[in-house]
Design a protein around this motif. Structure first.
Motif, PDB file in Angstrom:
ATOM      1  N   ARG A 192       3.274   2.571 -13.205  1.00 41.51           N
ATOM      2  CA  ARG A 192       2.678   2.850 -11.906  1.00 41.51           C
ATOM      3  C   ARG A 192       3.644   3.653 -11.041  1.00 41.51           C
ATOM      4  O   ARG A 192       4.866   3.484 -11.134  1.00 41.51           O
ATOM      5  CB  ARG A 192       2.328   1.540 -11.187  1.00 41.51           C
ATOM      6  CG  ARG A 192       1.278   0.705 -11.879  1.00 41.51           C
ATOM      7  CD  ARG A 192       1.043  -0.600 -11.157  1.00 41.51           C
ATOM      8  NE  ARG A 192       0.480  -0.388  -9.821  1.00 41.51           N
ATOM      9  CZ  ARG A 192       0.322  -1.371  -8.922  1.00 41.51           C
ATOM     10  NH1 ARG A 192       0.707  -2.603  -9.213  1.00 41.51           N
ATOM     11  NH2 ARG A 192      -0.194  -1.098  -7.748  1.00 41.51           N
ATOM     12  N   PRO A 193       3.138   4.525 -10.190  1.00 43.47           N
ATOM     13  CA  PRO A 193       4.019   5.283  -9.291  1.00 43.47           C
ATOM     14  C   PRO A 193       4.867   4.351  -8.426  1.00 43.47           C
ATOM     15  O   PRO A 193       4.423   3.266  -8.028  1.00 43.47           O
ATOM     16  CB  PRO A 193       3.034   6.088  -8.439  1.00 43.47           C
ATOM     17  CG  PRO A 193       1.796   6.191  -9.269  1.00 43.47           C
ATOM     18  CD  PRO A 193       1.720   4.912 -10.039  1.00 43.47           C
ATOM     19  N   LEU A 194       6.062   4.789  -8.124  1.00 39.65           N
ATOM     20  CA  LEU A 194       6.991   3.979  -7.351  1.00 39.65           C
ATOM     21  C   LEU A 194       6.391   3.556  -6.013  1.00 39.65           C
ATOM     22  O   LEU A 194       6.474   2.383  -5.624  1.00 39.65           O
ATOM     23  CB  LEU A 194       8.285   4.770  -7.132  1.00 39.65           C
ATOM     24  CG  LEU A 194       9.385   4.080  -6.313  1.00 39.65           C
ATOM     25  CD1 LEU A 194       9.911   2.865  -7.049  1.00 39.65           C
ATOM     26  CD2 LEU A 194      10.520   5.065  -6.021  1.00 39.65           C
ATOM     27  N   ALA A 195       5.783   4.492  -5.309  1.00 33.85           N
ATOM     28  CA  ALA A 195       5.236   4.185  -3.983  1.00 33.85           C
ATOM     29  C   ALA A 195       4.141   3.134  -4.058  1.00 33.85           C
ATOM     30  O   ALA A 195       4.045   2.263  -3.169  1.00 33.85           O
ATOM     31  CB  ALA A 195       4.699   5.461  -3.332  1.00 33.85           C
ATOM     32  N   ALA A 196       3.322   3.169  -5.098  1.00 34.39           N
ATOM     33  CA  ALA A 196       2.231   2.200  -5.241  1.00 34.39           C
ATOM     34  C   ALA A 196       2.789   0.796  -5.443  1.00 34.39           C
ATOM     35  O   ALA A 196       2.279  -0.184  -4.872  1.00 34.39           O
ATOM     36  CB  ALA A 196       1.325   2.596  -6.403  1.00 34.39           C
ATOM     37  N   VAL A 197       3.827   0.689  -6.250  1.00 33.66           N
ATOM     38  CA  VAL A 197       4.439  -0.621  -6.475  1.00 33.66           C
ATOM     39  C   VAL A 197       5.053  -1.148  -5.184  1.00 33.66           C
ATOM     40  O   VAL A 197       4.881  -2.320  -4.824  1.00 33.66           O
ATOM     41  CB  VAL A 197       5.506  -0.529  -7.584  1.00 33.66           C
ATOM     42  CG1 VAL A 197       6.240  -1.862  -7.723  1.00 33.66           C
ATOM     43  CG2 VAL A 197       4.871  -0.131  -8.908  1.00 33.66           C
ATOM     44  N   LEU A 198       5.765  -0.296  -4.472  1.00 32.77           N
ATOM     45  CA  LEU A 198       6.407  -0.728  -3.232  1.00 32.77           C
ATOM     46  C   LEU A 198       5.377  -1.119  -2.178  1.00 32.77           C
ATOM     47  O   LEU A 198       5.581  -2.088  -1.430  1.00 32.77           O
ATOM     48  CB  LEU A 198       7.326   0.375  -2.707  1.00 32.77           C
ATOM     49  CG  LEU A 198       8.539   0.698  -3.588  1.00 32.77           C
ATOM     50  CD1 LEU A 198       9.330   1.862  -2.992  1.00 32.77           C
ATOM     51  CD2 LEU A 198       9.430  -0.525  -3.744  1.00 32.77           C
ATOM     52  N   ASP A 199       4.263  -0.399  -2.107  1.00 32.13           N
ATOM     53  CA  ASP A 199       3.206  -0.756  -1.154  1.00 32.13           C
ATOM     54  C   ASP A 199       2.658  -2.145  -1.451  1.00 32.13           C
ATOM     55  O   ASP A 199       2.445  -2.959  -0.534  1.00 32.13           O
ATOM     56  CB  ASP A 199       2.077   0.276  -1.211  1.00 32.13           C
ATOM     57  CG  ASP A 199       2.431   1.587  -0.538  1.00 32.13           C
ATOM     58  OD1 ASP A 199       3.438   1.619   0.207  1.00 32.13           O
ATOM     59  OD2 ASP A 199       1.711   2.587  -0.758  1.00 32.13           O
TER      60      ASP A 199
END
Length: 471
Positions: A192-199
Motif C-alpha cells: 500500500r502507498p505510504l500515505a495511505a498507511v499513515l492516514d
C-alpha cells in the motif's frame, strides 16, 4: 490455525434490522480482513453479533494454509446449512478468504447452502454481491488480484475498538516456497502507498489505538510508494509511524529472512516504539530441506541475521515457524532443526506437521514422510520449544515491564495487558487502566502468561470520588 470472531464494537440506539456474524480462520491478516468486511457492510445496516443463530448474514473467512483448515470450513458449512434450513432459508451464507479463492467452484458444488464466494482481494464488493445474490444465488468473485482496488474502496472509518489494532500494509508473496499456497491465493507481492498507511494509522490513533501490528505475507518486503514516486521501506514506514502522537507501539508480522534489510535492523536499535519481539520464520534447520522448500537462504544466513538483530537490540526476543515431516526429511535433517532451535533460543514459536496442499510443488515430491514419524518429530520439537518459552517467561520475574492494558480480566478488578514481548500479563486492581501503558512489576511467569502487580497504585475514578458512567 486460529479461529476468532470479529471484535464487537459498542452499539447505541435501537437494535439494527440486520445482523452479521463473521467467523475467522487463520492468520492476523484474515482478522484484519474480517474487521474490514464488517466496516463495508455497516452502511447497509449490518451490526455484528456473536450469536450465529441471530444472524441474517454469515461469513466464514477462511484459511487455506493447511488441509485440516479447509476441512473445518466444510464441516462448519454443514452446521450453517442446518441453521439456514431451520430459518426457512432466511440467512445468507458467504465463504471468503483463501479457501474461497482456491476452491470457489468446489464450495458451490459441495455445499448448496452457500450463496456467494468472495476471494481475499474482492470483499469490498460484498454490498454489490448481496444485492445480486438476492436475485440469483451462486456468484463467485475474486479470481483476479487487484488489492489497490480493494483498499481504495474500503471505508475510511474503521469500527475498531480497543487500544490495539491490525493494519495491513503488504499483501501477496513472490517467494514461492514449495509447500505454500499463498502466492496462488493472495497473488503477487503488493504494498500500500505510504500515505495511505499513515492516514489509516492516524485515524486509529485518534480512536485511542496505542499499538499497531503491521501485517503482510512478507511484511518486511514492504515497498509502498512515497509522494515523490520512490519506494519506501518498512524501516521508513516505522520511523514515520513513530511520529504519530498517541501511537506508542509498533509491531510487524510475518517476515522473511531474505527481506530483513540493514535499515530495518538499524531501526530496531533506534526506535523505542518498535517492540523487541520479532517473528522471523525459518521453517527448517536443515540446509538440504531449505533448498527443497525453495527458501533461498540457509541456516548460516539465518544465524547471521539473528546475531545482527540482537546486536542492534540486545533485548530482542525471537519467534519462528517450523514445519516437520517435509518430503524427504531424514532424522539428520530433523536433528539440524533441533540444533537451530537450541542455538537461537526462542521466546515462542509455531510448529506444524507438513500438510500437502494441492497444486504446490511439494505435494508431488517423492519420499513423503510417514505420518507417525512426522507426529513423533513434532512432539519432540514442541517439547523443546515449550521448554524455551517457559524459561523465557520465568526469566521475566523480578523485572519491570511496560504493559499496555487491553481488557478486563476474569477476576474482580483484574486487567489483562501485553508486555513488549507480546506476553499476556494479568494484574489485579488494574481495570481502570485499560488503554494505558503502565510499568508493572512481574511477579511470576507461567507457560502462556505473566503475573504482575502495579508498582505504585494508580488511582481509579472511584478512588478519586468521581462518578463513573454505568458503574
Amino acid at each position: 490455525m486460529t479461529e476468532t470472531l470479529v471484535p464487537q464494537a459498542a452499539e447505541a440506539g435501537p437494535a439494527p434490522a440486520k445482523r452479521l456474524f463473521i467467523k475467522t480462520y487463520g492468520c492476523q491478516m484474515n482478522v484484519y480482513d474480517s474487521e474490514r468486511m464488517a466496516d463495508v457492510l455497516r452502511p447497509l445496516g449490518y451490526a455484528t453479533t456473536e450469536a450465529v443463530e441471530d444472524a441474517d448474514f454469515v461469513i466464514l473467512n477462511t484459511c487455506h494454509i493447511r488441509e485440516k483448515a479447509a476441512e473445518k470450513v466444510y464441516s462448519e458449512l454443514g452446521k450453517m446449512r442446518e441453521l439456514k434450513d431451520a430459518k426457512d432459508g432466511a440467512m445468507t451464507i458467504a465463504v471468503a478468504g483463501c479457501v474461497a479463492q482456491a476452491e470457489g467452484e468446489e464450495i458451490m458444488r459441495r455445499q448448496p447452502a452457500v450463496d456467494l464466494v468472495v476471494g481475499p482481494q474482492a470483499y469490498h464488493q460484498l454490498p454489490e454481491l448481496l444485492t445480486r445474490t438476492a436475485r440469483a444465488r451462486g456468484e463467485r468473485i475474486g479470481a483476479d488480484f487487484a488489492p489497490v482496488d480493494k483498499f481504495d474502496a474500503l471505508p475510511a472509518t474503521r469500527g475498531t475498538t480497543g487500544p490495539t489494532a491490525f493494519l495491513t500494509v503488504q499483501e501477496g508473496c513472490d517467494k514461492f516456497c514449495t509447500f505454500c499456497v499463498v502466492p496462488y491465493t493472495r497473488g503477487a507481492e503488493w504494498s500500500r502507498p505510504l500515505a495511505a498507511v499513515l492516514d489509516e494509522a492516524r485515524a486509529l490513533a485518534d480512536r485511542g489505538v496505542r499499538e499497531v501490528t503491521l501485517l503482510g505475507q512478507n511484511v518486511n518486503a514492504y515497498d509502498g510508494e512515497r509522494a515523490d514516486g520512490k519506494k519506501a521501506t518498512l524501516a521508513e514506514l516505522a520511523y514515520a509511524l513513530a511520529e504519530i502522537p498517541g501511537l506508542d507501539r509498533i509491531r510487524y508480522t510475518t517476515s522473511h529472512p531474505n527481506d530483513m534489510s540493514d535499515d530495518l535492523i538499524a531501526a530496531h536499535g533506534d526506535l523505542d516504539a518498535l517492540m523487541p519481539y520479532l517473528h522471523l520464520p525459518v521453517q527448517s534447520g536443515s540446509d538440504r530441506i531449505l533448498r527443497l522448500m525453495n527458501r533461498k537462504h540457509g541456516r548460516q544466513k539465518y544465524f547471521d541475521l539473528i546475531e545482527r538483530i540482537r546486536a542492534a537490540r540486545p533485548d530482542m526476543a525471537m519467534s519462528g515457524d517450523f514445519i516437520v515431516g517435509f518430503p524427504g526429511e531424514t532424522e539428520r535433517d530433523f536433528e539440524d532443526t533441533l540444533d537451530l532451535v537450541r542455538q537461537v533460543n526462542y521466546a515462542s514459536a509455531f510448529s506444524f506437521m507438513y500438510s500437502p496442499r494441492p497444486g504446490t510443488p511439494a505435494a508431488g515430491m517423492g519420499a513423503q514422510v510417514a505420518p507417525e514419524v512426522s507426529k513423533d518429530r513434532l512432539h519432540r520439537l514442541q517439547a523443546l520449544l515449550l521448554e524455551q518459552q517457559v524459561a523465557f517467561n520465568a526469566a521475566q520475574a523480578g523485572r519491570t515491564l511496560n504493559v499496555l492494558f487491553e481488557k478486563k480480566g476474569r477476576h474482580g478488578r483484574q486487567a489483562i495487558g501485553r508486555s513488549p514481548y507480546l506476553q499476556s500479563v494479568h494484574v489485579d486492581d488494574a481495570d481502570h487502566l485499560i488503554g494505558k501503558i503502565v510499568p508493572v512489576h512481574i511477579v511470576s511467569g507461567q507457560q502462556n502468561s505473566l503475573t504482575g502487580k502495579l508498582i505504585a497504585p494508580v488511582p481509579s475514578p472511584r478512588d478519586l470520588g468521581v462518578s463513573v458512567l454505568g458503574a
